[in-house]
Scaffold this motif. Structure first.
Motif, PDB file in Angstrom:
ATOM      1  N   ALA A  73       0.818  -1.214   0.000  1.00 36.30           N
ATOM      2  CA  ALA A  73       0.000   0.000   0.000  1.00 36.30           C
ATOM      3  C   ALA A  73       0.851   1.264   0.000  1.00 36.30           C
ATOM      4  O   ALA A  73       0.560   2.234  -0.716  1.00 36.30           O
ATOM      5  CB  ALA A  73      -0.940  -0.005   1.201  1.00 36.30           C
ATOM      6  N   SER A  74       1.938   1.266   0.798  1.00 40.82           N
ATOM      7  CA  SER A  74       2.787   2.468   0.858  1.00 40.82           C
ATOM      8  C   SER A  74       3.488   2.711  -0.474  1.00 40.82           C
ATOM      9  O   SER A  74       3.638   3.855  -0.906  1.00 40.82           O
ATOM     10  CB  SER A  74       3.812   2.318   1.988  1.00 40.82           C
ATOM     11  OG  SER A  74       4.628   1.175   1.770  1.00 40.82           O
ATOM     12  N   GLU A  75       3.918   1.641  -1.137  1.00 42.83           N
ATOM     13  CA  GLU A  75       4.574   1.790  -2.437  1.00 42.83           C
ATOM     14  C   GLU A  75       3.604   2.335  -3.479  1.00 42.83           C
ATOM     15  O   GLU A  75       3.996   3.088  -4.379  1.00 42.83           O
ATOM     16  CB  GLU A  75       5.116   0.440  -2.910  1.00 42.83           C
ATOM     17  CG  GLU A  75       6.223  -0.127  -2.023  1.00 42.83           C
ATOM     18  CD  GLU A  75       6.672  -1.502  -2.492  1.00 42.83           C
ATOM     19  OE1 GLU A  75       6.264  -1.922  -3.605  1.00 42.83           O
ATOM     20  OE2 GLU A  75       7.420  -2.167  -1.761  1.00 42.83           O
ATOM     21  N   LEU A  76       2.342   1.940  -3.355  1.00 42.63           N
ATOM     22  CA  LEU A  76       1.327   2.406  -4.299  1.00 42.63           C
ATOM     23  C   LEU A  76       0.803   3.799  -3.947  1.00 42.63           C
ATOM     24  O   LEU A  76       0.073   4.408  -4.735  1.00 42.63           O
ATOM     25  CB  LEU A  76       0.156   1.420  -4.336  1.00 42.63           C
ATOM     26  CG  LEU A  76       0.460   0.031  -4.908  1.00 42.63           C
ATOM     27  CD1 LEU A  76      -0.735  -0.892  -4.727  1.00 42.63           C
ATOM     28  CD2 LEU A  76       0.836   0.126  -6.372  1.00 42.63           C
ATOM     29  N   GLY A  77       1.150   4.288  -2.771  1.00 39.24           N
ATOM     30  CA  GLY A  77       0.718   5.624  -2.354  1.00 39.24           C
ATOM     31  C   GLY A  77      -0.718   5.698  -1.894  1.00 39.24           C
ATOM     32  O   GLY A  77      -1.359   6.755  -1.996  1.00 39.24           O
ATOM     33  N   VAL A  78      -1.229   4.587  -1.361  1.00 44.69           N
ATOM     34  CA  VAL A  78      -2.626   4.580  -0.898  1.00 44.69           C
ATOM     35  C   VAL A  78      -2.715   4.216   0.578  1.00 44.69           C
ATOM     36  O   VAL A  78      -3.770   3.755   1.057  1.00 44.69           O
ATOM     37  CB  VAL A  78      -3.480   3.602  -1.735  1.00 44.69           C
ATOM     38  CG1 VAL A  78      -3.629   4.096  -3.166  1.00 44.69           C
ATOM     39  CG2 VAL A  78      -2.891   2.203  -1.699  1.00 44.69           C
ATOM     40  N   ASP A  79      -1.622   4.381   1.294  1.00 35.00           N
ATOM     41  CA  ASP A  79      -1.623   3.987   2.697  1.00 35.00           C
ATOM     42  C   ASP A  79      -2.351   4.988   3.586  1.00 35.00           C
ATOM     43  O   ASP A  79      -2.647   4.694   4.748  1.00 35.00           O
ATOM     44  CB  ASP A  79      -0.191   3.780   3.209  1.00 35.00           C
ATOM     45  CG  ASP A  79       0.708   4.950   2.886  1.00 35.00           C
ATOM     46  OD1 ASP A  79       0.429   5.671   1.895  1.00 35.00           O
ATOM     47  OD2 ASP A  79       1.695   5.157   3.604  1.00 35.00           O
ATOM     48  N   ASP A 113     -11.403  13.740  -3.677  1.00 36.74           N
ATOM     49  CA  ASP A 113     -10.741  13.880  -4.980  1.00 36.74           C
ATOM     50  C   ASP A 113      -9.309  13.343  -4.926  1.00 36.74           C
ATOM     51  O   ASP A 113      -8.866  12.621  -5.822  1.00 36.74           O
ATOM     52  CB  ASP A 113     -10.736  15.352  -5.417  1.00 36.74           C
ATOM     53  CG  ASP A 113     -12.134  15.842  -5.761  1.00 36.74           C
ATOM     54  OD1 ASP A 113     -13.005  14.976  -6.019  1.00 36.74           O
ATOM     55  OD2 ASP A 113     -12.350  17.061  -5.771  1.00 36.74           O
ATOM     56  N   ALA A 114      -8.591  13.716  -3.872  1.00 41.48           N
ATOM     57  CA  ALA A 114      -7.211  13.247  -3.716  1.00 41.48           C
ATOM     58  C   ALA A 114      -7.181  11.730  -3.505  1.00 41.48           C
ATOM     59  O   ALA A 114      -6.309  11.032  -4.038  1.00 41.48           O
ATOM     60  CB  ALA A 114      -6.539  13.958  -2.547  1.00 41.48           C
ATOM     61  N   ALA A 115      -8.146  11.226  -2.720  1.00 40.86           N
ATOM     62  CA  ALA A 115      -8.208   9.790  -2.464  1.00 40.86           C
ATOM     63  C   ALA A 115      -8.472   9.024  -3.756  1.00 40.86           C
ATOM     64  O   ALA A 115      -7.834   7.998  -4.035  1.00 40.86           O
ATOM     65  CB  ALA A 115      -9.306   9.486  -1.445  1.00 40.86           C
ATOM     66  N   GLN A 116      -9.413   9.536  -4.555  1.00 43.94           N
ATOM     67  CA  GLN A 116      -9.732   8.863  -5.811  1.00 43.94           C
ATOM     68  C   GLN A 116      -8.548   8.875  -6.769  1.00 43.94           C
ATOM     69  O   GLN A 116      -8.266   7.881  -7.445  1.00 43.94           O
ATOM     70  CB  GLN A 116     -10.945   9.546  -6.458  1.00 43.94           C
ATOM     71  CG  GLN A 116     -11.626   8.738  -7.532  1.00 43.94           C
ATOM     72  CD  GLN A 116     -12.304   7.495  -7.003  1.00 43.94           C
ATOM     73  OE1 GLN A 116     -11.684   6.438  -6.941  1.00 43.94           O
ATOM     74  NE2 GLN A 116     -13.574   7.634  -6.603  1.00 43.94           N
ATOM     75  N   ALA A 117      -7.844   9.974  -6.835  1.00 40.32           N
ATOM     76  CA  ALA A 117      -6.676  10.077  -7.711  1.00 40.32           C
ATOM     77  C   ALA A 117      -5.594   9.079  -7.285  1.00 40.32           C
ATOM     78  O   ALA A 117      -4.961   8.430  -8.129  1.00 40.32           O
ATOM     79  CB  ALA A 117      -6.125  11.503  -7.691  1.00 40.32           C
TER      80      ALA A 117
END
Length: 226
Positions: free
Chosen positions: A125-131, A139-143
């Motif tokens: 998750a951290s590598e994908l930037g969704v942690d 909007d930021a979460a969806q992006a």
């Protein structure tokens, strides 16, 4: 004494009977073992070629195992990526759900808890930037989730290409193994039709030699009586 020359101490009938017995034993061994070459003396050159083919077959089998293992590892990783995709899609749906304007703060907190649980289940998750997906910033979460999905899809595509290449290489090694095995079989294995025919000829020759030997003995016995 020249090769194949009959010793003066051995009668021709004895010599030919011994030779017939030897050939019969050799044919019997080939038929029993299923191998045309049982010792290096049977066919030195053929044995060397068959040994080289055996080495080649062993190498191809080793490569085939490597390719199969690669496909298996890719399948495991692909399944993990599919799990990540499912969780990312669930979180994207939760982000959309949280922004419909009908949920109060408690509802949003419950949705956030679900997002956090899904995110915790994503290994990278951290590598994908969704942690740190925050439903208060939809909007930021969806992006972030869409970017993570694109990266995951790219990894899946690479794994698919890798598996396709490994499977193609595996099929090539199997074809090589079959061809080399067939070539080795032609060299090593007994030709049963030919060996059976040769055995019948040897049997006839042996019987003829035995009869000749018996006739020779009978003649000697008659001479002694006379």
């Amino acid at each position: 004494m020249a090769i194949n020359q009959v010793s003066s101490s051995v009668s021709p009938s004895d010599f030919y009977m011994d030779q017939a017995k030897k050939r019969q034993e050799e044919q019997d061994e080939k038929l029993a073992s299923g191998k045309r070459i049982n010792t290096a003396a049977d066919d030195p050159a053929g044995l060397q070629i068959s040994n080289r083919l055996t080495t080649g077959i062993s190498e191809q089998e080793a490569y085939a195992n490597i390719y199969q293992n690669q496909v298996s590892l890719n399948n495991i990783e692909s399944a993990q990526l599919q799990g990540t995709t499912d969780l990312l899609q669930q979180n994207q749906a939760l982000v959309v759900q949280s922004g419909n304007g009908i949920y109060n703060s408690d509802d949003i907190a419950a949705l956030q808890a679900q997002v956090d649980a899904n995110t915790a289940a994503i290994p990278n998750a951290s590598e994908l930037g969704v942690d740190n997906v925050d439903l208060n910033a939809p909007d930021a979460a969806q992006a972030a989730l869409q970017g993570a999905q694109q990266a995951t899809d790219a990894n899946q595509a690479e794994l698919g290409a890798s598996s396709n290449a490994a499977e193609s290489a595996y099929r090539s090694t199997q074809a090589a193994i079959e061809a080399q095995s067939a070539a080795r079989s032609r060299i090593l294995d007994t030709n049963y039709a030919q060996s059976t025919s040769q055995q019948a000829q040897n049997d006839a020759l042996l019987q003829s030699s035995i009869q000749s030997y018996q006739q020779q003995l009978a003649s000697k016995n008659i001479e002694k009586l006379i």
